[in-house]
Write a protein that holds these residues in place. Sequence first.
Motif, short mmCIF file in Angstrom:
data_model
loop_
_atom_site.label_atom_id
_atom_site.label_comp_id
_atom_site.label_asym_id
_atom_site.label_seq_id
_atom_site.Cartn_x
_atom_site.Cartn_y
_atom_site.Cartn_z
N ARG A 1 42.87 25.17 42.63
CA ARG A 1 42.04 24.56 43.68
C ARG A 1 42.03 25.40 44.96
O ARG A 1 41.01 25.50 45.64
CB ARG A 1 42.60 23.17 43.97
N LYS A 2 43.16 26.00 45.30
CA LYS A 2 43.28 26.72 46.57
C LYS A 2 43.12 28.23 46.46
O LYS A 2 43.25 28.93 47.45
CB LYS A 2 44.66 26.44 47.18
N ALA A 3 42.86 28.72 45.26
CA ALA A 3 42.80 30.17 45.04
C ALA A 3 41.76 30.85 45.92
O ALA A 3 40.68 30.32 46.15
CB ALA A 3 42.52 30.46 43.58
N ASP A 4 42.13 32.03 46.41
CA ASP A 4 41.24 32.85 47.22
C ASP A 4 41.29 34.27 46.64
O ASP A 4 42.18 35.05 46.99
CB ASP A 4 41.71 32.83 48.68
N PRO A 5 40.36 34.60 45.73
CA PRO A 5 40.41 35.88 45.01
C PRO A 5 40.57 37.14 45.89
O PRO A 5 41.31 38.04 45.52
CB PRO A 5 39.08 35.92 44.24
N PRO A 6 39.95 37.22 47.06
CA PRO A 6 40.14 38.43 47.87
C PRO A 6 41.59 38.64 48.34
O PRO A 6 41.99 39.74 48.67
CB PRO A 6 39.23 38.23 49.08
N LYS A 7 42.38 37.58 48.35
CA LYS A 7 43.77 37.69 48.84
C LYS A 7 44.74 38.21 47.79
O LYS A 7 45.89 38.50 48.13
CB LYS A 7 44.25 36.34 49.37
N GLY A 8 44.34 38.28 46.54
CA GLY A 8 45.26 38.80 45.53
C GLY A 8 44.93 38.32 44.14
O GLY A 8 43.99 37.56 43.91
N GLN A 9 45.75 38.77 43.20
CA GLN A 9 45.55 38.46 41.79
C GLN A 9 45.82 36.99 41.53
O GLN A 9 46.85 36.45 41.93
CB GLN A 9 46.47 39.34 40.96
N PHE A 10 44.90 36.33 40.84
CA PHE A 10 44.98 34.89 40.59
C PHE A 10 46.20 34.53 39.74
O PHE A 10 46.91 33.58 40.03
CB PHE A 10 43.68 34.43 39.91
N SER A 11 46.49 35.32 38.72
CA SER A 11 47.63 35.01 37.84
C SER A 11 48.95 35.11 38.61
O SER A 11 49.87 34.31 38.39
CB SER A 11 47.65 35.93 36.62
N ALA A 12 49.06 36.06 39.52
CA ALA A 12 50.27 36.20 40.33
C ALA A 12 50.42 34.99 41.26
O ALA A 12 51.54 34.50 41.49
CB ALA A 12 50.23 37.48 41.14
N TYR A 13 49.29 34.52 41.79
CA TYR A 13 49.31 33.35 42.67
C TYR A 13 49.76 32.11 41.89
O TYR A 13 50.59 31.33 42.37
CB TYR A 13 47.92 33.14 43.27
#
Length: 174
Positions: A56-68
């Motif tokens: 829900r809170k993911a922000d792709p420009p800030k980093g890799q989604f799987s790492a988040y």
Amino acid sequence: MTTQRNKQKLSPEQPFEEVLEFVQPMITSILLKCRIYKDFEYYRHIASIAVWEAWRKADPPKGQFSAYIYTCVKGEILKELSKESLFLKNYTPMDNETINYVHDYEISKRNPVHIECIMSCLKKEERKILLLFYVEGYSYSEIAKELGLSLDAVKKRRTRIMIKLRELLSSREE
């Protein structure tokens, strides 16, 4: 399908159910690394909620989604383990057999005055600790704060009170 799944990149644009299914091996790995061997389903549920929050809170420009997702899941698991540890530290389940013994003894003897005699043999602070713990439902830390004692002091005193009660009860039976 397994090779296609491994090559597939995880993205916050994917449906949540798909993301959750994709990260199941990651969740299992995190649970094992955190040494969770009991209440596995409970922690898996917490991990699933953490995946949803990350999705829900993911922000792709800030980093890799799987790492988040990994960071969110591991963080929530560790937070829950910390809460459980704190709970066990403050609310350590002690055996209540002495209190139950007193209660059963009173019922069997049908002598309600007997408990008052036993309680009168305790010091004022000992009675206060018993009342706060068993009647008011205070935690060890709340009792420590109320009486101006350390947490360990309250635990030790409660243990000594239980021993004293057992001795008083056994001496009254004879």
